[in-house]
Design an enzyme around this catalytic site. Structure first.
Site, short mmCIF file in Angstrom:
data_model
loop_
_atom_site.label_atom_id
_atom_site.label_comp_id
_atom_site.label_asym_id
_atom_site.label_seq_id
_atom_site.Cartn_x
_atom_site.Cartn_y
_atom_site.Cartn_z
N PHE A 137 0.85 -1.19 0.00
CA PHE A 137 0.00 0.00 0.00
C PHE A 137 0.88 1.24 0.00
O PHE A 137 1.76 1.38 0.85
CB PHE A 137 -0.94 0.03 1.21
CG PHE A 137 -1.86 1.22 1.19
CD1 PHE A 137 -3.02 1.20 0.42
CD2 PHE A 137 -1.56 2.37 1.90
CE1 PHE A 137 -3.86 2.31 0.36
CE2 PHE A 137 -2.39 3.49 1.85
CZ PHE A 137 -3.55 3.46 1.09
N ASP A 222 9.26 2.83 1.66
CA ASP A 222 8.08 3.58 2.09
C ASP A 222 7.89 3.31 3.58
O ASP A 222 7.34 2.30 3.99
CB ASP A 222 6.85 3.13 1.28
CG ASP A 222 5.60 3.93 1.67
OD1 ASP A 222 5.67 4.70 2.65
OD2 ASP A 222 4.57 3.77 1.00
N LYS A 251 2.59 9.72 8.46
CA LYS A 251 1.87 9.31 9.67
C LYS A 251 2.41 9.85 11.00
O LYS A 251 1.97 10.89 11.45
CB LYS A 251 1.73 7.79 9.69
CG LYS A 251 0.80 7.31 8.56
CD LYS A 251 0.31 5.91 8.74
CE LYS A 251 -0.85 5.58 7.80
NZ LYS A 251 -0.49 4.94 6.53
C1 LIG Z 1 -0.79 5.24 5.10
C2 LIG Z 1 0.25 4.92 4.10
C3 LIG Z 1 0.42 5.70 2.93
C4 LIG Z 1 -0.51 6.83 2.57
O1 LIG Z 1 -0.45 7.89 3.46
P1 LIG Z 1 -1.56 9.05 3.38
O2 LIG Z 1 -1.08 10.06 4.37
O3 LIG Z 1 -2.87 8.43 3.73
O4 LIG Z 1 -1.54 9.56 1.99
C5 LIG Z 1 1.46 5.39 2.09
N1 LIG Z 1 2.30 4.37 2.36
C6 LIG Z 1 2.16 3.60 3.46
C7 LIG Z 1 3.13 2.50 3.71
C8 LIG Z 1 1.12 3.83 4.35
O5 LIG Z 1 0.96 3.04 5.42
#
Ligand SMILES: *Cc1c(COP(=O)(O)O)cnc(C)c1O
Length: 397
Positions: A137, A222, A251
């Protein structure tokens, strides 16, 4: 306003993009939140890994108050004090040499994708393809969505952005086979969060690092969910003994305020020049002041990171006890630090709902994985309470 009326208005005026619980949360402090009708909850979801220091941490609150009185926004045509301070903090505590700030995880991923492509185009090479993992994701904007390895998020939004290939997670050979002369990068979550809390084998990421080096391609991690102390180290890559070329954060970074960051080594970062990428709000004084406060608290004496390791181990141990008690319901406990998942043989929704009714906030992902992302300040007593509630819920359902 009364909660019932608020829920009614929410349905009337907001786009229906979330399956929300019928609760309006109004106030929070530490591990606790309270609803508009006065009910108290223990927050084991932490705003989906955002509230790393719990709700309304005093140092974050004071930093926001002070900065709000001084300067809330100016454009990036000027130098911004808290932004410089935050960049320095992140660079000094990571592999990276330079930071770029934006407002969310998806935007950080977009910036990483653009930087990886630009890096090779600057060298006259037509490398643009990024290999990502199935079940991954990376966010909801179009390129981040295209990078995401789960069809359920993508259906209906085609055509997607070209240039992404998806391969099995935790399988180095699968990446090796997918590399072509057009590949510019491999992008992975060190631990797949939304995909069901999947921890790779200990040598997977070092293998991917070696593969990237061999092919002269970039490694993008990521760490939007795994970064900022979540796994017990400041960044998850430290758990695997490697460093990436590019890393995304969001986050937990702002201690609750919306901020994203894309970090890179100098040789990659130099592909971005004035005019190549930008964000109006990115690195705004207010959010950066909050992030500086949050990061400083987390790095202070390593106390929070220690707490995260110990409480993570304790939480997983308590969940393992439950697994022994309910072997036909619980398949596996997975995770690292305070990023923990419990895979069930059944749909997670009724269990999440039952916990909510008993004053505990959790969620589930990938259909059947209960997910626990409490603030890093969670205590043994609170974990014991969670375990007791889960036991009762598993007994009943
Ligand atoms: C939550 C998340 C995203 C997206 O972040 P947003 O602030 O909702 O755009 C991208 N990569 C990972 C691994 C995530 O957990």
């Amino acid at each position: 306003m009364e909660m019932r009326k608020l829920l009614e208005d929410s349905g009337h005026y907001l786009m229906n993009t979330y399956n929300r619980f019928p609760v309006v949360l109004r106030k929070g402090r530490g591990m606790k939140v309270w609803s508009a009708d006065g009910k108290e909850y223990l927050d084991f979801l932490g705003g989906v890994a955002v509230n790393c220091l719990g709700h309304c941490h005093p140092k974050v609150v004071i930093a926001v108050q002070k900065q709000a009185q001084r300067l809330i926004h100016v454009s990036n045509y000027f130098h911004i004090e808290p932004q410089i301070k935050l960049a320095r903090l992140l660079v000094e505590h990571s592999f990276a040499d330079k930071a770029f700030f934006c407002n969310s995880g998806a935007e950080a991923v977009e910036a990483a994708i653009k930087l990886a492509r630009k890096y090779f185009r600057d060298q006259g090479q037509n490398r643009y393809e990024i290999i990502t993992a199935l079940n991954s994701f990376h966010g909801r904007t179009l390129a981040a969505l295209s990078a995401t390895g789960q069809d359920k998020f993508k259906t209906g939004f085609e055509p997607l952005v070209p240039g992404f290939k998806h391969v099995e997670f935790n399988n180095i050979e699968a990446i090796e086979k997918a590399v072509t002369r057009e590949t510019c990068a491999v992008m992975l979550e060190p631990i797949q969060g939304e995909g069901g809390v999947r921890v790779p084998d200990p040598d997977y990421l070092s293998g991917v690092r070696a593969l990237c080096d061999r092919h002269g391609i970039l490694l993008i991690l990521d760490e939007v969910q795994t970064g900022i102390g979540r796994t017990g180290k400041f960044f998850a890559y430290e758990q695997f003994g490697i460093t990436p070329d590019i890393m995304t954060l969001a986050k937990g970074l702002g201690g609750g305020l919306p901020i994203g960051a894309m970090l890179a080594t100098d040789y990659v970062a130099s592909a971005f020049k004035p005019g190549t990428h930008a964000s109006t709000f990115g690195g705004n004084p207010l959010v950066c002041a909050a992030a500086v406060a949050a990061v400083e608290v987390i790095l202070e004496d390593g106390f929070i990171l220690d707490q995260c390791c110990r409480m993570g181990a304790y939480l997983r141990a308590r969940l393992e006890d439950l697994k022994k008690e309910f072997p036909s319901l619980i398949i596996e406990i997975r995770g690292m630090g305070l990023l923990v998942g419990m895979e069930l043989t059944r749909d997670g929704a009724p269990f999440v709902r039952a916990c909510l009714e008993r004053g505990i906030l959790i969620n589930y992902t990938a259909g059947n994985v209960l997910r626990f992302l409490p603030p890093l300040i969670v205590t043994e007593k609170e974990i014991d309470h969670l375990a007791d509630v889960l036991e009762e819920v598993f007994d009943r359902i």
